[in-house]
Design a protein around this motif. Structure first.
Motif, PDB file in Angstrom:
ATOM      1  N   UNK A 162       0.777  -1.284   0.022  1.00 36.03           N
ATOM      2  CA  UNK A 162      -0.060   0.195   0.061  1.00 36.03           C
ATOM      3  C   UNK A 162       0.876   1.101  -0.219  1.00 36.03           C
ATOM      4  N   UNK A 163       1.901   1.206   0.790  1.00 35.38           N
ATOM      5  CA  UNK A 163       3.100   2.438   1.135  1.00 35.38           C
ATOM      6  C   UNK A 163       3.413   2.488  -0.344  1.00 35.38           C
ATOM      7  N   UNK A 164       3.964   1.741  -1.153  1.00 37.95           N
ATOM      8  CA  UNK A 164       4.655   1.800  -2.212  1.00 37.95           C
ATOM      9  C   UNK A 164       3.698   2.074  -3.487  1.00 37.95           C
ATOM     10  N   UNK A 165       2.399   1.670  -3.406  1.00 45.38           N
ATOM     11  CA  UNK A 165       1.265   2.150  -4.219  1.00 45.38           C
ATOM     12  C   UNK A 165       1.186   3.694  -4.215  1.00 45.38           C
ATOM     13  N   UNK A 166       1.111   4.280  -2.763  1.00 44.63           N
ATOM     14  CA  UNK A 166       1.126   5.759  -2.816  1.00 44.63           C
ATOM     15  C   UNK A 166       2.105   6.284  -3.159  1.00 44.63           C
ATOM     16  N   UNK A 167       3.449   5.589  -3.201  1.00 44.27           N
ATOM     17  CA  UNK A 167       4.821   6.451  -3.572  1.00 44.27           C
ATOM     18  C   UNK A 167       4.701   6.583  -5.139  1.00 44.27           C
ATOM     19  N   UNK A 168       4.091   5.556  -5.809  1.00 47.38           N
ATOM     20  CA  UNK A 168       4.035   5.451  -7.407  1.00 47.38           C
ATOM     21  C   UNK A 168       2.853   6.549  -7.807  1.00 47.38           C
ATOM     22  N   UNK A 169       1.753   6.490  -7.100  1.00 47.78           N
ATOM     23  CA  UNK A 169       0.694   7.425  -7.254  1.00 47.78           C
ATOM     24  C   UNK A 169       1.033   9.125  -7.017  1.00 47.78           C
ATOM     25  N   UNK A 170       2.077   8.990  -6.230  1.00 47.39           N
ATOM     26  CA  UNK A 170       2.690  10.728  -5.933  1.00 47.39           C
ATOM     27  C   UNK A 170       3.765  11.027  -6.896  1.00 47.39           C
ATOM     28  N   UNK A 171       4.167  10.180  -7.652  1.00 47.20           N
ATOM     29  CA  UNK A 171       5.475  10.364  -8.441  1.00 47.20           C
ATOM     30  C   UNK A 171       5.362  11.608  -9.342  1.00 47.20           C
ATOM     31  N   UNK A 172       6.095  12.665  -9.359  1.00 45.76           N
ATOM     32  CA  UNK A 172       6.147  13.793 -10.184  1.00 45.76           C
ATOM     33  C   UNK A 172       5.188  14.867  -9.612  1.00 45.76           C
ATOM     34  N   UNK A 173       4.563  14.561  -8.719  1.00 47.40           N
ATOM     35  CA  UNK A 173       3.612  15.732  -7.844  1.00 47.40           C
ATOM     36  C   UNK A 173       3.658  15.511  -6.459  1.00 47.40           C
ATOM     37  N   UNK A 174       5.012  14.959  -5.830  1.00 49.02           N
ATOM     38  CA  UNK A 174       5.123  14.956  -4.583  1.00 49.02           C
ATOM     39  C   UNK A 174       4.892  16.347  -3.643  1.00 49.02           C
ATOM     40  N   UNK A 175       5.218  17.375  -4.145  1.00 51.51           N
ATOM     41  CA  UNK A 175       5.189  18.725  -3.439  1.00 51.51           C
ATOM     42  C   UNK A 175       3.583  18.815  -3.237  1.00 51.51           C
ATOM     43  N   UNK A 176       2.953  18.837  -4.201  1.00 56.27           N
ATOM     44  CA  UNK A 176       1.376  18.797  -3.837  1.00 56.27           C
ATOM     45  C   UNK A 176       0.728  17.748  -3.124  1.00 56.27           C
ATOM     46  N   UNK A 177       1.190  16.658  -3.391  1.00 55.19           N
ATOM     47  CA  UNK A 177       0.376  15.498  -2.657  1.00 55.19           C
ATOM     48  C   UNK A 177       0.737  15.607  -1.206  1.00 55.19           C
ATOM     49  N   UNK A 178       2.154  15.762  -0.937  1.00 54.48           N
ATOM     50  CA  UNK A 178       2.514  15.827   0.520  1.00 54.48           C
ATOM     51  C   UNK A 178       1.893  17.207   1.194  1.00 54.48           C
ATOM     52  N   UNK A 179       1.432  18.153   0.489  1.00 55.00           N
ATOM     53  CA  UNK A 179       0.925  19.264   1.088  1.00 55.00           C
ATOM     54  C   UNK A 179      -0.454  19.116   1.354  1.00 55.00           C
ATOM     55  N   UNK A 180      -1.176  18.385   0.606  1.00 54.22           N
ATOM     56  CA  UNK A 180      -2.733  17.962   0.854  1.00 54.22           C
ATOM     57  C   UNK A 180      -2.655  17.047   2.012  1.00 54.22           C
ATOM     58  N   UNK A 181      -1.602  16.212   2.018  1.00 50.49           N
ATOM     59  CA  UNK A 181      -1.813  15.035   3.207  1.00 50.49           C
ATOM     60  C   UNK A 181      -1.516  15.688   4.659  1.00 50.49           C
ATOM     61  N   UNK A 182      -0.545  16.811   4.393  1.00 51.24           N
ATOM     62  CA  UNK A 182      -0.173  17.605   5.749  1.00 51.24           C
ATOM     63  C   UNK A 182      -1.338  18.392   6.330  1.00 51.24           C
ATOM     64  N   UNK A 183      -2.318  18.948   5.219  1.00 53.24           N
ATOM     65  CA  UNK A 183      -3.131  19.535   5.762  1.00 53.24           C
ATOM     66  C   UNK A 183      -4.396  18.791   6.323  1.00 53.24           C
ATOM     67  N   UNK A 184      -4.368  17.396   6.492  1.00 51.92           N
ATOM     68  CA  UNK A 184      -5.209  16.689   7.036  1.00 51.92           C
ATOM     69  C   UNK A 184      -4.704  16.231   8.768  1.00 51.92           C
ATOM     70  N   UNK A 185      -3.657  16.739   8.968  1.00 45.59           N
ATOM     71  CA  UNK A 185      -2.976  16.632  10.388  1.00 45.59           C
ATOM     72  C   UNK A 185      -2.611  15.320  10.739  1.00 45.59           C
ATOM     73  N   UNK A 186      -2.009  14.484   9.742  1.00 49.45           N
ATOM     74  CA  UNK A 186      -1.631  13.092   9.867  1.00 49.45           C
ATOM     75  C   UNK A 186      -0.716  12.587  11.086  1.00 49.45           C
TER      76      UNK A 186
END
Length: 268
Positions: A162-186
């Protein structure tokens, strides 16, 4: 390589001709374990168009073997009712068929399957959510980032696939993906440290440095080697002069992950 067929002396090897003349006979060929036969059947059914649709739809909706249902689906997916059959495939109880629906949807513009993606992000099966995460690869936009972040929040901290699937899905868009993730207070979620470790963005660097400082884990140190940008070298120097000021072993490990060019440029 060679294939040897062992048979009694004088035995005449015979093959049964493939009948692709009708939708029914072509469907039987589609169920054949031989890949070449299946390919020929697929092509024949596709050329038949509407004539084969009823037979294929019956196979897809009623056959007890999910593999045969999937084969029928992929032919139907080439037709004009593709979106309808993708939706029907996702509504199946079998998670493999649901994941298949996502793979088929991915072939279309995201706007055509965004509603399906919104449903899939809440699916009870991790395998289905993994497939969705992979399908988001190289897609951008606020809606996509939020979907990815929701998937990331459901990482249980133990499923490495599951973790690797998330990594693949964020490829090329990590800045935006992680910003959206951080907004959820994880920070208190089960998979937070895993995602920080897998991230490929400087936005995750403060969290990664904190993890290194608290745990001195070699795994977190290694993650620095995949972190883009130059900020990590400054952060490592901060660790060496701060938390690791009295820990020679940790200092030596930290130095290994500073870029040589950075050291050359900062001899002090």
């Amino acid at each position: 390589g060679r294939i040897y067929r062992i048979a009694p002396k004088g035995h005449a090897y015979k093959t049964t001709p493939i009948d692709l003349s009708t939708p029914e006979s072509a469907l039987r060929a589609l169920e054949n374990p031989n890949l070449e036969t299946r390919f020929l059947a697929f092509q024949a059914l596709q050329k038949m168009g509407n004539k084969a649709e009823a037979v294929l739809e019956n196979e897809f909706t009623t056959h007890e073997n999910p593999r045969f249902r999937a084969r029928a689906f992929w032919v139907l997916n080439k037709g004009p009712r593709s979106t309808e059959f993708i939706q029907k495939a996702y509504e199946q109880a079998n998670p493999n068929l649901k994941a298949m629906a996502i793979r088929a949807a991915k072939q279309k513009p995201f706007a055509e399957w965004s509603t399906l993606a919104t449903k899939a992000v809440k699916d009870q099966h991790a395998s289905v959510r993994r497939e969705l995460a992979i399908a988001l690869r190289h897609l951008s936009g606020e809606d996509v980032n939020k979907l990815w972040a929701s998937l990331a929040m459901r990482h249980n901290g133990t499923d490495r696939w599951y973790l690797e699937a998330l990594g693949i899905g964020a490829d090329g868009n990590w800045d935006e993906r992680f910003a959206a993730y951080s907004a959820l207070k994880p920070e208190n979620s089960k998979g937070y440290t895993d995602i920080v470790w897998r991230a490929r963005t400087e936005k995750a660097l403060p969290a990664l440095i904190e993890l290194i400082g608290n745990t001195k884990s070699l795994g977190y140190f290694r993650a620095l080697d995949f972190m883009p940008g130059e900020q990590k070298s400054d952060a490592i120097i901060g660790l060496i002069s701060g938390k690791f000021a009295n820990d020679l072993t940790a200092q030596l490990e930290a130095i290994r992950h500073i870029k040589p060019a950075y050291i050359a440029a900062h001899p002090e």
